[in-house]
Design a protein around this motif. Structure first.
Motif, PDB file in Angstrom:
ATOM      1  N   SER A  44       0.779  -1.114  -0.059  1.00  0.00           N
ATOM      2  CA  SER A  44      -0.025  -0.116   0.005  1.00  0.00           C
ATOM      3  C   SER A  44       1.022   1.464  -0.202  1.00  0.00           C
ATOM      4  O   SER A  44       1.864   1.393   0.862  1.00  0.00           O
ATOM      5  N   VAL A  45       0.581   2.057  -0.986  1.00  0.00           N
ATOM      6  CA  VAL A  45       1.428   3.300  -1.086  1.00  0.00           C
ATOM      7  C   VAL A  45       0.638   4.577  -1.092  1.00  0.00           C
ATOM      8  O   VAL A  45      -0.579   4.551  -1.598  1.00  0.00           O
ATOM      9  N   LEU A  46       0.992   5.270  -0.078  1.00  0.00           N
ATOM     10  CA  LEU A  46       0.009   6.457   0.370  1.00  0.00           C
ATOM     11  C   LEU A  46       0.634   7.749   0.192  1.00  0.00           C
ATOM     12  O   LEU A  46       1.767   7.960   0.854  1.00  0.00           O
ATOM     13  N   GLY A  47       0.083   8.812  -0.442  1.00  0.00           N
ATOM     14  CA  GLY A  47       0.658   9.873  -0.453  1.00  0.00           C
ATOM     15  C   GLY A  47      -0.158  11.148  -0.365  1.00  0.00           C
ATOM     16  O   GLY A  47      -1.450  11.182  -0.655  1.00  0.00           O
ATOM     17  N   ASN A  48      -0.164  12.054   0.733  1.00  0.00           N
ATOM     18  CA  ASN A  48      -0.828  13.426   1.115  1.00  0.00           C
ATOM     19  C   ASN A  48      -0.173  14.665   0.810  1.00  0.00           C
ATOM     20  O   ASN A  48       0.994  14.882   1.211  1.00  0.00           O
ATOM     21  N   GLN A  49      -0.943  15.650   0.261  1.00  0.00           N
ATOM     22  CA  GLN A  49      -0.290  16.973  -0.104  1.00  0.00           C
ATOM     23  C   GLN A  49      -1.014  17.840   0.342  1.00  0.00           C
ATOM     24  O   GLN A  49      -2.368  17.902   0.125  1.00  0.00           O
ATOM     25  N   TYR A  50      -0.526  19.043   0.924  1.00  0.00           N
ATOM     26  CA  TYR A  50      -1.238  20.184   1.455  1.00  0.00           C
ATOM     27  C   TYR A  50      -0.560  21.376   0.914  1.00  0.00           C
ATOM     28  O   TYR A  50       0.679  21.441   0.750  1.00  0.00           O
ATOM     29  N   ALA A  51      -1.384  22.333   0.535  1.00  0.00           N
ATOM     30  CA  ALA A  51      -0.711  23.789   0.201  1.00  0.00           C
ATOM     31  C   ALA A  51      -1.618  24.505   0.485  1.00  0.00           C
ATOM     32  O   ALA A  51      -2.919  24.783   0.291  1.00  0.00           O
ATOM     33  N   LEU A  52      -1.221  25.958   0.272  1.00  0.00           N
ATOM     34  CA  LEU A  52      -1.834  27.386   0.042  1.00  0.00           C
ATOM     35  C   LEU A  52      -2.468  27.830   1.365  1.00  0.00           C
ATOM     36  O   LEU A  52      -2.689  29.115   1.236  1.00  0.00           O
ATOM     37  N   GLY A  53      -2.688  27.190   2.228  1.00  0.00           N
ATOM     38  CA  GLY A  53      -3.253  27.534   3.405  1.00  0.00           C
ATOM     39  C   GLY A  53      -2.699  28.435   4.301  1.00  0.00           C
ATOM     40  O   GLY A  53      -1.329  28.304   4.432  1.00  0.00           O
TER      41      GLY A  53
END
Length: 587
Positions: free
Chosen positions: A369-378
């Motif tokens: 299982s490969v998981l990626g979370n990306q967050y930006a601009l807040g």
């Protein structure tokens, strides 16, 4: 059949009718009950009737009936062969309409209003979990497929091709005893006793998003709710009572901006959203409300995890988002989930700009299982417009051993790495410069999990490290009632303030049922600055005094200036050792 000889077509028709009456009901009964008794033997196989004169020519109707009987006999033989294997019977259950998966794994995969004969046959075998109740593919990071009230044919269920209950962050329950066509209830209980070797006299533990009180029995979480699903419409509700209802809101500073007390409005709600499931590709879900974020790999609920106290990478990153998400399943192996959210684990916005993000989950087979979370601009610093946050959180989980016949029956590991930074508003991603001091986050955590005696026992070893100059993701110790909004002069979170920490843990689980876990865990945590509660505690002698963000004076002083002669100070240490004991229940 044709071995019989008799003059006259009436006898032949009568004999064929008897065979049809005997074979067809037996076949239907086998389909509905999956019995293992052999079908009635055909009279054509062994006939003791002596041969006589050649039969009269058969009519077209007679030939059709005889051919139909032969086809039924072949079908009986094929199904009888399949029913001899429980695994084959379960595998024979057909795909059911795509409907609504729960984010915390309560919804049953592919449950429909009317069971097919094959599904009913699988359910009749007490050693096989029916296909429509299998939860193996459902995980907090993975899916929410919707239980649809419509009867449309659907593509294969996302992530339903293998058993993924071994994953951390995924509940290991495989069926719900209370599931219905319209509603799948869910009940969770998390009760713990934490022995802190620092023995804080106020029984207060700081620096954790899972553990809060020492040397007492406490209810960390009591959740009641579940998933509603009908006609492709979906909704989820999960309450939070116990310490989570106090500790989770205090880590969100956004209610300090504006009116209406958002922290109270959402205090007893851990998840609450509504949405719709579209029968496109392998499914598309659109949901709005409060939902789990799963940045940091581990679930918000300890029952779903390999450990009780995850490392900082998980403990210090968001547990929930308030906004809108779209879950897109292009294939049964892949999920793409964009987010539009108010901010970084916030009920409201900190400034004038919301945040955006995306999760990508790929499971090519049953052991990876490969998981990626990306967050930006807040812009996620209270009252600091222009300070923008970026974060990447990426994990891999591998099941590298699986042998149910051995005492050590399963083994897996997880590895998570996080990077992030803030820029603008007096800080810089690149490092100390004219734009301001470095404000960044770098961390990792790794765990190895072993299962024994058919998954009845579990052993997990692991830990991790973080480096967070600026401390913008460090949980503020609750000194004198301090919150994320108030801050405290006793533990500052100014740009460039150093913070490095690391931890190790060992966890032993006893799991006599899929619905309960008895857990014992040892934790060692350390930091480069005083951070953890010492024996003196973090509460002033007379209880919380003055405002949460102020210094507390010693008796006889009306003004505090930080001098030891007239100012009270909390007892903060650079390390702590804890023994956690918990009972975790999920239905």
């Amino acid at each position: 059949m044709r071995a019989f000889n008799h003059n006259g077509s009436i006898f032949r028709l009568f004999f064929v009718a008897l065979l049809c009456a005997g074979v067809v009901p037996n076949r239907l009964l086998a389909d509905e009950k999956d019995t293992s008794s052999p079908p009635a033997k055909s009279a054509s196989a062994k006939s003791d009737v002596p041969k006589m004169a050649a039969p009269a020519p058969l009519t077209e109707r007679e030939r059709w009936l005889l051919d139909r009987v032969e086809q039924l006999e072949k079908r009986v033989a094929e199904l009888e062969t399949k029913s001899s294997s429980p695994a084959a019977a379960a595998a024979a259950a057909p795909s059911t309409p795509l409907g609504s998966l729960s984010p915390t794994a309560p919804a049953m995969v592919g449950s429909t209003a009317s069971a097919t004969p094959s599904a009913a046959a699988a359910e009749a075998n007490s050693n096989v979990i029916p296909a429509e109740k299998v939860l193996a593919a459902v995980s907090p990071q993975a899916t929410e497929k919707s239980k649809s009230g419509g009867g449309k044919a659907a593509a294969s269920e996302p992530f339903a091709f293998a058993d993924f209950t071994w994953l951390t962050g995924n509940a290991r329950t495989k069926e719900s005893p209370m599931d219905t066509k319209f509603f799948t209830p869910e009940i969770r209980a998390d009760v713990d006793y934490v022995y802190d070797f620092n023995h804080p006299k106020d029984n207060t533990i700081g620096g954790s998003s899972e553990v809060f009180r020492a040397n007492e029995v406490q209810v960390t979480q009591l959740g009641v709710g579940g998933d509603f699903h009908y006609d492709n419409v979906r909704a989820r509700l999960m309450t939070q009572f116990g310490l989570y209802s106090q500790t989770t809101p205090r880590n969100d500073a956004s209610p300090a901006r504006g009116q209406w007390n958002l922290d109270n409005a959402y205090r007893y709600l851990s998840e609450g959203y509504g949405g719709y499931h579209f029968n496109v590709m392998h499914g598309i879900n659109v949901d709005a409300g409060i939902f789990m974020s799963y940045i940091g790999l581990f679930s918000y609920y300890q029952f779903d995890n390999w450990t009780y106290q995850p490392s900082y990478v998980s403990s210090n990153t968001p547990w929930f988002f308030n906004g809108v998400r779209v879950q897109i399943f292009p294939t049964e192996h892949l999920k793409i989930e964009p987010w539009f959210v108010n901010g970084w684990q916030s009920y409201g916005r900190f400034n004038s700009r919301p945040g955006i993000g995306v999760q990508i989950l790929w499971r090519p087979n049953g052991w990876l299982s490969v998981l990626g979370n990306q967050y930006a601009l807040g812009e996620d610093a209270l009252n600091t417009p222009g300070r923008v946050r970026y974060h990447t959180d990426d994990s891999i989980q591998v099941k590298y051993y699986d042998n149910p016949e051995r005492f050590l029956d399963k083994a897996a590991f997880s590895l998570t790495g996080d990077m992030g930074c803030e820029h603008g508003g007096g800080v810089s991603c690149a490092g100390n410069s004219a734009k301001g001091p470095k404000q960044s986050f770098l961390g990792y955590m790794a765990y190895n999990r072993l299962w024994f005696d058919r998954d009845k026992y579990g052993l997990t070893l692991g830990g991790g490290q973080i480096n967070n100059p600026g401390r913008y993701l460090v949980l503020l110790p609750p000194i004198n009632g301090a919150t994320a909004a108030s801050g405290t002069p006793y533990f500052t979170e100014n740009p460039g303030d150093p913070y490095k920490a690391w931890d190790v843990s060992g966890t032993f689980d006893w799991m006599p049922s899929q619905y309960i876990t008895f857990r014992w865990e040892y934790n060692h945590r350390a930091a480069n600055v005083p951070y953890f509660s010492g024996s003196g505690g973090v509460t002033p002698p007379g209880g919380n005094t003055g405002t949460a963000g102020s210094l507390v004076c010693l008796n006889g002083f009306t003004t505090c200036n930080g001098s030891p002669t007239n100012t009270w100070f909390p007892d903060l240490r650079k390390s702590e050792n804890r023994l956690n004991m918990a009972i975790l229940v999920k239905f």
